[in-house]
Design a protein around this motif. Structure first.
Motif, PDB file in Angstrom:
ATOM      1  N   GLU A 107      -4.849  -5.988  -0.503  1.00  0.00           N
ATOM      2  CA  GLU A 107      -5.393  -7.342  -1.166  1.00  0.00           C
ATOM      3  C   GLU A 107      -5.278  -8.180  -1.094  1.00  0.00           C
ATOM      4  OE1 GLU A 107      -6.985  -5.826  -3.368  1.00  0.00           O
ATOM      5  OE2 GLU A 107      -7.218  -4.112  -3.091  1.00  0.00           O
TER       6      GLU A 107
ATOM      7  N   GLN B  67      -3.770   0.554 -10.963  1.00  0.00           N
ATOM      8  CA  GLN B  67      -3.930   0.121 -10.104  1.00  0.00           C
ATOM      9  C   GLN B  67      -2.586  -0.464  -9.405  1.00  0.00           C
ATOM     10  OE1 GLN B  67      -6.217  -1.157  -8.044  1.00  0.00           O
ATOM     11  NE2 GLN B  67      -7.815  -0.750  -9.959  1.00  0.00           N
ATOM     12  N   THR B  68      -2.539  -0.141  -8.830  1.00  0.00           N
ATOM     13  CA  THR B  68      -0.752  -0.561  -8.239  1.00  0.00           C
ATOM     14  C   THR B  68      -0.286  -1.438  -8.962  1.00  0.00           C
ATOM     15  OG1 THR B  68      -1.828   1.221  -6.173  1.00  0.00           O
ATOM     16  CG2 THR B  68       0.710  -0.308  -6.352  1.00  0.00           C
TER      17      THR B  68
ATOM     18  N   GLY C 236      -3.405   6.385  -3.911  1.00  0.00           N
ATOM     19  CA  GLY C 236      -3.444   6.443  -2.032  1.00  0.00           C
ATOM     20  C   GLY C 236      -4.522   8.069  -1.611  1.00  0.00           C
TER      21      GLY C 236
ATOM     22  N   LYS D  54      -3.104   4.603  -9.036  1.00  0.00           N
ATOM     23  CA  LYS D  54      -3.975   4.949  -7.647  1.00  0.00           C
ATOM     24  C   LYS D  54      -2.399   5.041  -7.192  1.00  0.00           C
ATOM     25  CE  LYS D  54      -5.397   1.409  -5.581  1.00  0.00           C
ATOM     26  NZ  LYS D  54      -6.058   0.357  -5.249  1.00  0.00           N
TER      27      LYS D  54
ATOM     28  N   ASP E 205       4.910  -2.420   0.834  1.00  0.00           N
ATOM     29  CA  ASP E 205       3.646  -1.590   0.372  1.00  0.00           C
ATOM     30  C   ASP E 205       2.708  -2.103   1.016  1.00  0.00           C
ATOM     31  OD1 ASP E 205       1.955  -1.054  -1.048  1.00  0.00           O
ATOM     32  OD2 ASP E 205       3.160  -2.250  -3.568  1.00  0.00           O
TER      33      ASP E 205
ATOM     34  N   VAL F 116      -9.540  -0.685  -2.445  1.00  0.00           N
ATOM     35  CA  VAL F 116      -8.493   0.519  -1.750  1.00  0.00           C
ATOM     36  C   VAL F 116      -8.251   1.671  -2.355  1.00  0.00           C
ATOM     37  CG1 VAL F 116      -7.523   0.008  -0.388  1.00  0.00           C
ATOM     38  CG2 VAL F 116      -7.956  -1.912  -0.867  1.00  0.00           C
TER      39      VAL F 116
ATOM     40  N   ARG G 158       1.125   4.928   0.119  1.00  0.00           N
ATOM     41  CA  ARG G 158       1.744   3.716   0.313  1.00  0.00           C
ATOM     42  C   ARG G 158       2.520   2.743   1.036  1.00  0.00           C
ATOM     43  NH1 ARG G 158       3.093   2.124  -6.064  1.00  0.00           N
ATOM     44  NH2 ARG G 158       3.602  -0.413  -5.580  1.00  0.00           N
TER      45      ARG G 158
ATOM     46  N   LEU H 235      -5.522   3.951   2.861  1.00  0.00           N
ATOM     47  CA  LEU H 235      -4.721   3.066   4.179  1.00  0.00           C
ATOM     48  C   LEU H 235      -4.092   3.963   5.081  1.00  0.00           C
ATOM     49  CD1 LEU H 235      -3.473   0.941   1.349  1.00  0.00           C
ATOM     50  CD2 LEU H 235      -5.447   0.179   3.071  1.00  0.00           C
TER      51      LEU H 235
ATOM     52  N   PHE I  98      -0.669  -1.095  -0.101  1.00  0.00           N
ATOM     53  CA  PHE I  98      -2.031  -1.315  -0.710  1.00  0.00           C
ATOM     54  C   PHE I  98      -1.376  -2.896  -1.139  1.00  0.00           C
ATOM     55  CE2 PHE I  98      -2.238   2.712  -1.667  1.00  0.00           C
ATOM     56  CZ  PHE I  98      -3.181   3.045  -1.891  1.00  0.00           C
ATOM     57  N   GLN I  99      -0.823  -3.518  -1.440  1.00  0.00           N
ATOM     58  CA  GLN I  99      -0.582  -5.303  -1.362  1.00  0.00           C
ATOM     59  C   GLN I  99      -0.731  -5.853  -0.431  1.00  0.00           C
ATOM     60  OE1 GLN I  99       4.096  -6.673  -2.126  1.00  0.00           O
ATOM     61  NE2 GLN I  99       3.036  -8.263  -3.293  1.00  0.00           N
TER      62      GLN I  99
END
Length: 433
Positions: A274, A143-144, A428, A426, A268, A322, A379, A325, A270-271
């Protein structure tokens, strides 16, 4: 009746010698050792091997996978799934009982090879256990990691570090990009095309619609906002490609002191995703389902272009994680969604945009001449503050792209050669692994 007979034999070292399955995949097996085993048994139907390991973990291996992952000399690099005929193989699989030792040896009735014995290292079976617990742990390890920009320094590496110890310097750049999403290489030569030379230390530069290298500076009659002094909203570059360019390099050739503004900004994504999943699951699910349109259609530019694609802002994989993105308001085309989804899409869109704009998630800093920003374009969304100059100061950047997969490979292989810890993240690339 044809059947599959299972036994074990002391022939351990097959996996250690080969460390790859029948389709050529080499699992990450650093510092692996022979595991202890409490018991090996079969399920009631005799189609699954159930292994009770010394650490009290339990694995279940389907007979079909055991045959496919054979590591014997006859099978390595010679057999893949397409080699097996479902009618004659899958329906005839059965297992018989077996004693315990180091390697699993399996005889399969109606095998495609005459008198074939399937051989698989128990170490390999333990490392590649596909139970829910092992899969979830493997995904969690990748996980990121989210770094708080409000309490963290800008990740950077001096260019002299790369000059003095190329492998160590490149690894440290890649490590920061993998962990944080970006890294600044400080004090590189302010010479044109230096950005290509630095990027090619990692991987070949990709040719795109912007050519092999592009310039970011004020230009007369601009056809791109980047070639003005205006601010740029948060975006990823070139989302209308099947897959966006993976890693971007931006080199500040000139950033005169009298320029006011022009700071670089990163968030970020990805953040952001989430946070959206936690705060508004409905909006999250809508943006993972309803596609956005990205396009660049321009026939009169120096290099005419016609690019158009539909894909959701959030892409999920088989596990619901995820893995990709997409965000660039500047190149969005007409929404092509069903009528009932229009309001849902824009509701989710505005929620996502609001999170992207939260100041507590933002990295913002001014580049110095000689800086090269290296960042994961899958990302990180990036932006630029508007700028001006009272004395005709110049802000001139040059940029290029390389493959994210190539970049991650360099990170892993350099880390292994330098005997560094190499956690796999991870990144992306549409995969949790």
């Amino acid at each position: 009746m044809q059947f599959l007979k299972l036994r074990l034999q002391n022939t351990y070292a097959v996996a250690q010698a080969r460390k790859k399955d029948i389709c050529g995949y080499a699992p990450h097996t650093k510092n692996s050792a022979m595991p202890d085993i409490r018991n090996i048994s079969l399920n009631k139907e005799k189609t699954v091997v159930e292994i009770h390991w010394g650490d009290d973990h339990k694995s279940s291996w389907d007979a079909i996978l055991l045959r496919l992952y054979c590591q014997c000399d006859r099978c390595v690099d010679k057999i893949c799934l397409s080699s097996l005929n479902e009618d004659t193989f899958v329906q005839s699989v059965k297992l018989d009982t077996a004693p315990t030792d180091n390697d699993l040896l399996v005889e399969i009735g109606n095998d495609i090879f005459d008198k074939h014995v399937t051989k698989i290292s128990l170490t390999w079976l333990r490392l590649n256990c596909y139970c829910d617990l092992c899969l979830n742990n493997a995904i969690a390890e990748r996980q990121t990691s989210f770094v708080d920009p409000q309490i963290s320094f800008i990740p950077s590496v001096e260019y002299s570090r790369i000059v003095d110890d190329r492998d160590a310097g490149l690894f440290e750049v890649a490590e920061r990009v993998m962990k944080v999403g970006f890294c600044v290489i400080k004090d590189t030569p302010t010479v044109e095309e230096t950005v290509i030379k630095v990027a090619e230390m990692f991987a070949p530069v990709h040719e795109t619609v912007t050519n092999k290298m592009f310039n970011v500076r004020i230009q007369p009659g601009p056809r791109n906002t980047a070639h003005t002094a205006l601010g740029l909203c948060y975006h990823q570059d070139l989302p209308w490609y099947e897959t966006e360019p993976g890693v971007q390099f931006l080199h500040a050739l000139k950033f005169d002191e009298d320029i006011e503004g022009g700071e670089s900004q990163f968030v970020d994504l990805f953040q952001v995703a989430e946070i959206l999943r936690k705060e508004d699951p409905e909006a999250f699910n809508d943006l993972a389902r309803i596609p956005a349109t990205y396009e660049t259609i321009d026939y009169i530019r120096a290099k005419p272009a016609h690019y158009e694609t539909l894909k959701p802002h959030i892409e999920l994989d088989y596990f619901g994680n995820v893995v990709a993105l997409h965000w660039n308001p500047g190149v969005e085309g007409t929404l092509r969604a069903k009528g009932d989804d229009v309001k849902k899409y824009y509701r989710g869109y505005n929620k996502l945009l609001g999170i992207i704009r939260r100041k507590e998630l933002e990295w913002a800093f001014r580049m110095d001449a000689g800086d090269i920003i290296v960042f994961n374009n899958h990302r990180m969304v990036h932006a630029r503050k508007a700028y001006s100059s009272k004395e005709n100061g110049q802000r001139h950047l040059q940029g290029c792209y390389i493959s994210l997969d190539e970049f991650r490979s360099v990170y892993v292989t350099l880390g292994e050669s330098l005997n560094r810890e190499v956690p796999l993240f991870k990144v992306g690339n549409k995969s949790s692994f």
